[in-house]
Design a protein around this motif. Structure first.
Motif, PDB file in Angstrom:
ATOM      1  N   SER A 118       4.616  10.067 -54.503  1.00  9.74           N
ATOM      2  CA  SER A 118       5.067   9.677 -55.833  1.00  9.74           C
ATOM      3  C   SER A 118       6.246   8.725 -55.790  1.00  9.74           C
ATOM      4  N   THR A 164       3.383   2.324 -56.805  1.00 10.60           N
ATOM      5  CA  THR A 164       2.289   2.981 -57.542  1.00 10.60           C
ATOM      6  C   THR A 164       1.207   1.974 -57.913  1.00 10.60           C
ATOM      7  N   ASP A 178       8.391   5.483 -55.628  1.00  7.85           N
ATOM      8  CA  ASP A 178       8.170   4.096 -55.973  1.00  7.85           C
ATOM      9  C   ASP A 178       9.076   3.167 -55.196  1.00  7.85           C
TER      10      ASP A 178
END
Length: 222
Positions: free
Chosen positions: A205, A167, A207
């Motif tokens: 999304s 991210t 990580d």
């Protein structure tokens, strides 16, 4: 008291001709007063039968004179004094920076650029030695001085990629592409990000990278 007497002028009845003449006089009132008063004073005691009549005339003349005099003084006091016009303040001249100040500013900017360049070089060396934590600290300090340094954002994105913080890596690489899309480091960082997070097939999304493509690009950690 004088002001009260002047206010009462319109409310009293004037019986004698002398007082009427004085009241109607608009100029040289004092001269008129003495001219009217003189004959009355001279005649006051000529005939005892007329003493009280002439005394009353003198009293009324004196009263009107006093009222008019006090009323004039009140008017003069009531007139506002003309205020002097304030002098215009001279406009302050804008001071232009001196040559010495310009030289100091240019020197400061030059030193700042030189310091950032050296810091970027140290950060790259730390990344080559896999000292990622130190490199990230160095790069974040650079961004405090130069928030729009595209190369710094690109290197920081690569460092976060190596730490598998996807991210943060994506945030800095996207920022680098906005400010310095043609910088070689930025292009390298974008290619590395695309290998780890392709636009199709993998959730944005996530990580954690999937597969071994990322480590093939940068080499295994030692």
């Amino acid at each position: 008291m004088g002001q009260n007497l002047a206010d009462e002028l319109s409310s009293i009845t004037i019986a004698t001709d002398e007082a009427q003449k004085l009241l109607q006089t608009s100029q040289d009132r004092e001269l008129t007063y003495h001219r009217l008063l003189g004959p009355l004073v001279n005649q006051q005691y000529d005939n005892l039968d007329d003493v009280f009549v002439i005394t009353a005339q003198i009293s009324e003349l004196n009263l009107i004179y006093l009222m008019l005099s006090q009323g004039e003084k009140v008017k003069q006091k009531a007139k506002p004094k003309p205020q002097p016009k304030p002098e215009p303040k001279p406009k302050a001249k804008k001071s232009s920076p001196s040559k010495q100040e310009k030289t100091k500013e240019e020197t400061r900017k030059s030193d700042n650029k030189s310091g950032i360049k050296n810091a970027l070089k140290r950060a790259e060396q730390d990344m080559e030695r896999h000292n990622l934590s130190q490199a990230i600290v160095e790069l974040r300090e650079i961004l405090k001085q130069d928030p729009n340094n595209g190369k710094c954002h690109g290197l920081l994105g690569l460092a976060y990629l190596k730490q598998e913080q996807l991210t943060m890596a994506k945030i800095h690489i996207n920022k680098a592409r906005k400010v310095s899309p043609q910088d070689p480091i930025v292009i390298k960082a974008k290619l590395a990000l695309d290998k780890v997070l392709p636009e199709s097939g993998q959730s944005k999304s996530s990580d954690k990278p999937q597969g071994r493509g990322f480590f093939c690009l940068f080499g295994r950690k030692k």
